[in-house]
Design a protein around this motif. Structure first.
Motif, PDB file in Angstrom:
ATOM      1  N   ASP A 136      86.167  24.123  18.452  1.00 21.41           N
ATOM      2  CA  ASP A 136      85.990  24.660  16.851  1.00 21.41           C
ATOM      3  C   ASP A 136      84.481  24.615  16.407  1.00 21.41           C
ATOM      4  OD1 ASP A 136      86.953  25.736  14.476  1.00 21.41           O
ATOM      5  OD2 ASP A 136      87.422  24.023  13.558  1.00 21.41           O
ATOM      6  N   GLY A 137      84.125  25.465  16.078  1.00 23.63           N
ATOM      7  CA  GLY A 137      82.602  25.342  15.269  1.00 23.63           C
ATOM      8  C   GLY A 137      81.688  25.492  16.567  1.00 23.63           C
ATOM      9  N   GLU A 138      81.871  25.524  17.508  1.00 26.54           N
ATOM     10  CA  GLU A 138      80.901  25.682  18.973  1.00 26.54           C
ATOM     11  C   GLU A 138      80.403  27.079  19.280  1.00 26.54           C
ATOM     12  OE1 GLU A 138      81.407  21.555  21.547  1.00 26.54           O
ATOM     13  OE2 GLU A 138      82.427  23.369  22.086  1.00 26.54           O
ATOM     14  N   ILE A 139      79.177  27.403  19.186  1.00 26.23           N
ATOM     15  CA  ILE A 139      79.128  28.839  19.554  1.00 26.23           C
ATOM     16  C   ILE A 139      78.275  28.951  20.889  1.00 26.23           C
ATOM     17  CG2 ILE A 139      77.416  30.693  18.799  1.00 26.23           C
ATOM     18  CD1 ILE A 139      77.522  29.703  15.833  1.00 26.23           C
ATOM     19  N   THR A 140      77.562  27.903  21.219  1.00 26.41           N
ATOM     20  CA  THR A 140      76.985  27.973  22.811  1.00 26.41           C
ATOM     21  C   THR A 140      77.396  26.652  23.538  1.00 26.41           C
ATOM     22  OG1 THR A 140      74.896  27.067  22.109  1.00 26.41           O
ATOM     23  CG2 THR A 140      75.178  29.382  21.760  1.00 26.41           C
ATOM     24  N   LEU A 141      77.437  26.802  24.849  1.00 30.00           N
ATOM     25  CA  LEU A 141      77.694  25.691  25.742  1.00 30.00           C
ATOM     26  C   LEU A 141      76.734  25.730  26.764  1.00 30.00           C
ATOM     27  CD1 LEU A 141      81.337  25.227  25.863  1.00 30.00           C
ATOM     28  CD2 LEU A 141      79.832  23.881  24.655  1.00 30.00           C
ATOM     29  N   THR A 142      76.274  24.843  27.417  1.00 33.54           N
ATOM     30  CA  THR A 142      75.443  24.794  28.702  1.00 33.54           C
ATOM     31  C   THR A 142      76.272  24.626  30.063  1.00 33.54           C
ATOM     32  OG1 THR A 142      74.923  22.513  28.827  1.00 33.54           O
ATOM     33  CG2 THR A 142      73.674  23.894  27.365  1.00 33.54           C
ATOM     34  N   ASN A 143      75.734  24.750  31.123  1.00 37.58           N
ATOM     35  CA  ASN A 143      76.604  24.470  32.483  1.00 37.58           C
ATOM     36  C   ASN A 143      76.839  23.138  32.502  1.00 37.58           C
ATOM     37  OD1 ASN A 143      76.565  27.095  33.438  1.00 37.58           O
ATOM     38  ND2 ASN A 143      74.736  26.827  34.841  1.00 37.58           N
ATOM     39  N   SER A 144      75.807  22.435  31.890  1.00 39.03           N
ATOM     40  CA  SER A 144      76.241  20.946  31.996  1.00 39.03           C
ATOM     41  C   SER A 144      77.466  20.311  30.881  1.00 39.03           C
ATOM     42  CB  SER A 144      74.969  20.010  31.314  1.00 39.03           C
ATOM     43  OG  SER A 144      73.800  20.088  32.443  1.00 39.03           O
ATOM     44  N   ASP A 145      77.353  21.278  29.922  1.00 40.03           N
ATOM     45  CA  ASP A 145      78.673  20.894  28.832  1.00 40.03           C
ATOM     46  C   ASP A 145      80.031  21.523  29.849  1.00 40.03           C
ATOM     47  OD1 ASP A 145      77.113  20.104  26.860  1.00 40.03           O
ATOM     48  OD2 ASP A 145      76.896  22.348  26.118  1.00 40.03           O
ATOM     49  N   PHE A 146      79.900  22.488  30.413  1.00 37.76           N
ATOM     50  CA  PHE A 146      81.132  22.994  31.140  1.00 37.76           C
ATOM     51  C   PHE A 146      81.370  21.925  32.249  1.00 37.76           C
ATOM     52  CE2 PHE A 146      79.627  27.399  30.164  1.00 37.76           C
ATOM     53  CZ  PHE A 146      80.557  27.738  29.266  1.00 37.76           C
ATOM     54  N   SER A 147      80.594  21.251  33.050  1.00 38.82           N
ATOM     55  CA  SER A 147      80.804  20.480  34.142  1.00 38.82           C
ATOM     56  C   SER A 147      81.071  19.422  33.374  1.00 38.82           C
ATOM     57  CB  SER A 147      79.502  20.251  34.792  1.00 38.82           C
ATOM     58  OG  SER A 147      79.537  19.268  35.825  1.00 38.82           O
ATOM     59  N   ASP A 148      80.724  18.605  32.180  1.00 40.45           N
ATOM     60  CA  ASP A 148      81.378  17.507  31.778  1.00 40.45           C
ATOM     61  C   ASP A 148      82.865  17.644  31.462  1.00 40.45           C
ATOM     62  OD1 ASP A 148      79.073  16.407  32.075  1.00 40.45           O
ATOM     63  OD2 ASP A 148      78.234  16.470  30.190  1.00 40.45           O
ATOM     64  N   ARG A 149      83.074  18.790  30.800  1.00 40.18           N
ATOM     65  CA  ARG A 149      84.485  19.065  30.201  1.00 40.18           C
ATOM     66  C   ARG A 149      85.549  19.582  31.272  1.00 40.18           C
ATOM     67  NH1 ARG A 149      82.855  21.973  24.257  1.00 40.18           N
ATOM     68  NH2 ARG A 149      81.609  20.196  23.580  1.00 40.18           N
ATOM     69  N   THR A 150      85.118  20.044  32.270  1.00 38.92           N
ATOM     70  CA  THR A 150      86.162  20.491  33.436  1.00 38.92           C
ATOM     71  C   THR A 150      86.192  19.501  34.583  1.00 38.92           C
ATOM     72  OG1 THR A 150      84.472  21.868  34.648  1.00 38.92           O
ATOM     73  CG2 THR A 150      85.701  22.813  32.732  1.00 38.92           C
ATOM     74  N   GLY A 151      84.883  18.779  34.932  1.00 37.20           N
ATOM     75  CA  GLY A 151      84.989  17.975  36.031  1.00 37.20           C
ATOM     76  C   GLY A 151      84.419  18.552  37.398  1.00 37.20           C
ATOM     77  N   LEU A 152      84.185  20.065  36.995  1.00 43.17           N
ATOM     78  CA  LEU A 152      83.688  20.651  38.143  1.00 43.17           C
ATOM     79  C   LEU A 152      82.307  20.482  38.485  1.00 43.17           C
ATOM     80  CD1 LEU A 152      85.457  24.033  37.339  1.00 43.17           C
ATOM     81  CD2 LEU A 152      86.140  22.540  39.320  1.00 43.17           C
ATOM     82  N   PRO A 153      81.861  20.528  39.719  1.00 39.95           N
ATOM     83  CA  PRO A 153      80.539  20.392  39.939  1.00 39.95           C
ATOM     84  C   PRO A 153      79.746  21.602  39.538  1.00 39.95           C
ATOM     85  CG  PRO A 153      81.888  20.972  42.293  1.00 39.95           C
ATOM     86  CD  PRO A 153      82.559  20.807  41.240  1.00 39.95           C
ATOM     87  N   LYS A 154      78.314  21.223  39.345  1.00 44.57           N
ATOM     88  CA  LYS A 154      77.363  22.265  38.639  1.00 44.57           C
ATOM     89  C   LYS A 154      77.283  23.549  39.475  1.00 44.57           C
ATOM     90  CE  LYS A 154      74.941  18.969  35.793  1.00 44.57           C
ATOM     91  NZ  LYS A 154      73.809  18.427  35.325  1.00 44.57           N
ATOM     92  N   ALA A 155      77.326  23.405  40.794  1.00 47.34           N
ATOM     93  CA  ALA A 155      77.119  24.672  41.441  1.00 47.34           C
ATOM     94  C   ALA A 155      78.317  25.670  41.320  1.00 47.34           C
ATOM     95  CB  ALA A 155      76.935  24.150  43.170  1.00 47.34           C
ATOM     96  N   THR A 156      79.530  25.118  41.229  1.00 47.70           N
ATOM     97  CA  THR A 156      80.863  25.901  41.084  1.00 47.70           C
ATOM     98  C   THR A 156      80.639  26.506  39.717  1.00 47.70           C
ATOM     99  OG1 THR A 156      82.106  24.429  42.630  1.00 47.70           O
ATOM    100  CG2 THR A 156      83.402  25.705  40.909  1.00 47.70           C
ATOM    101  N   ILE A 157      80.236  25.587  38.734  1.00 48.47           N
ATOM    102  CA  ILE A 157      80.004  26.075  37.221  1.00 48.47           C
ATOM    103  C   ILE A 157      79.123  27.676  37.345  1.00 48.47           C
ATOM    104  CG2 ILE A 157      79.091  25.481  35.030  1.00 48.47           C
ATOM    105  CD1 ILE A 157      81.729  24.133  35.462  1.00 48.47           C
ATOM    106  N   SER A 158      78.078  27.174  37.844  1.00 50.11           N
ATOM    107  CA  SER A 158      77.146  28.325  38.113  1.00 50.11           C
ATOM    108  C   SER A 158      77.533  29.705  38.652  1.00 50.11           C
ATOM    109  CB  SER A 158      75.552  27.849  39.074  1.00 50.11           C
ATOM    110  OG  SER A 158      75.197  26.903  38.207  1.00 50.11           O
ATOM    111  N   ARG A 159      78.456  29.240  39.620  1.00 54.30           N
ATOM    112  CA  ARG A 159      79.093  30.678  40.268  1.00 54.30           C
ATOM    113  C   ARG A 159      79.950  31.515  39.131  1.00 54.30           C
ATOM    114  NH1 ARG A 159      79.206  27.431  44.813  1.00 54.30           N
ATOM    115  NH2 ARG A 159      81.442  27.315  44.483  1.00 54.30           N
ATOM    116  N   LEU A 160      80.881  30.419  38.551  1.00 54.19           N
ATOM    117  CA  LEU A 160      81.794  30.888  37.449  1.00 54.19           C
ATOM    118  C   LEU A 160      81.189  31.563  36.330  1.00 54.19           C
ATOM    119  CD1 LEU A 160      84.191  27.900  37.682  1.00 54.19           C
ATOM    120  CD2 LEU A 160      84.535  30.048  38.349  1.00 54.19           C
ATOM    121  N   THR A 161      80.074  30.934  35.741  1.00 52.13           N
ATOM    122  CA  THR A 161      79.647  31.317  34.674  1.00 52.13           C
ATOM    123  C   THR A 161      78.778  32.805  34.833  1.00 52.13           C
ATOM    124  OG1 THR A 161      77.589  29.916  34.955  1.00 52.13           O
ATOM    125  CG2 THR A 161      79.098  29.475  33.205  1.00 52.13           C
TER     126      THR A 161
END
Length: 265
Positions: free
Chosen positions: A32-57
């Motif tokens: 709530d209230g968040e407009i943007t996130l980074t790959n690091s944010d996604f990685s921290d919140r999902t536990g997925l490696p950044k390489a996987t996050i990059s492909r998903l985004t």
């Protein structure tokens, strides 16, 4: 969500599409209230490696579910995700009925009262309909706002309304997140069940937030498969437990029954 957790789930069910689950998990990272996130944010919140996050985004951007700001390295929700969200809300069978009942519940003697209807997602409750107080400076609830499932009155009301197998699935999920989280959930549920059986509603006085008091009751969707929570409350300095239980509890129970396919008690 960790790789190990998804791998365990997919091993148990060959129909489980891990890539799809990971993509949806990324979309649910926005709070709530968040407009943007980074790959690091996604990685921290999902536990997925950044390489996987990059492909998903990248994939989600190609499909229009995310929009990338390459200069700042951030992502925001795209039109496809927003359209999907509104499509889901428009398909909720209970929402069309909710607004009238929620407005009547809100329009009592205390102008600081706010009413909301929520549905569980993992270990959170997401508001799907809201009716804010008549005071602009009071507690504001928005569609899409998230509350913790276990310590909130609305979350506890959903737990007491769930079928036993559905509730156990929630506790099992909590256990995968941490043994202490599952223990807290079971403890909160046991306390809420006792209160509900005695009073017909669940209470939350300064537990989720010290400055908020509220009560809640389960609502059963017309399909019979979903359990919602209907809460009424407000800032603790204006909304007291005594008034909630003596004035608003009967109105809450009546509204919950009116929205349910069958009485909740």
């Amino acid at each position: 969500m960790s790789d190990d957790l998804r791998d365990d789930d997919s091993a148990k069910d060959r129909n489980f599409v891990t890539a799809l689950a990971r993509g949806l998990e990324l979309l649910s990272c926005f709070r709530d209230g968040e407009i943007t996130l980074t790959n690091s944010d996604f990685s921290d919140r999902t536990g997925l490696p950044k390489a996987t996050i990059s492909r998903l985004t990248y994939t989600l951007c190609e499909l229009g579910y995310l929009i990338a700001d390459l200069r700042n390295g951030t992502y925001r929700l795209g039109a496809a995700a927003i359209r999907l969200g509104f499509s889901v809300l428009s398909g909720i069978d209970i929402q069309d009925l909710a607004h009238k009942e929620m407005a009547q519940l809100r329009d009592g003697p205390n102008s600081y009262i706010t009413v909301a209807l929520g549905e569980v997602h993992q270990l959170e409750v997401i508001y799907v309909a809201t009716c804010n107080s008549r005071e602009g400076v009071a507690l504001v609830a928005r569609i899409g706002s998230r509350l913790p499932l276990f310590p909130s009155a609305i979350g506890q009301s959903i737990l007491v309304g769930m079928r036993d197998d559905a509730r156990e699935a929630v506790f099992e999920y909590a256990g995968r997140m941490g043994g202490d989280i599952e223990s807290e959930g079971r403890k909160r549920y046991a306390e809420a069940k006792s209160v509900y059986e005695n009073k017909g509603f669940c209470t939350g006085y300064g537990i989720w937030r010290k400055d908020v008091n509220g009560i809640a009751a389960p609502v059963f969707a017309m399909s019979g498969d979903r359990v919602y929570g209907l809460n009424v409350g407000g800032p603790s300095f204006r909304v007291k437990p005594k008034q909630l239980e003596s004035v608003y509890a009967p109105r809450l129970i009546k509204a919950a029954d009116a929205l349910s396919m069958h009485p909740h008690r």
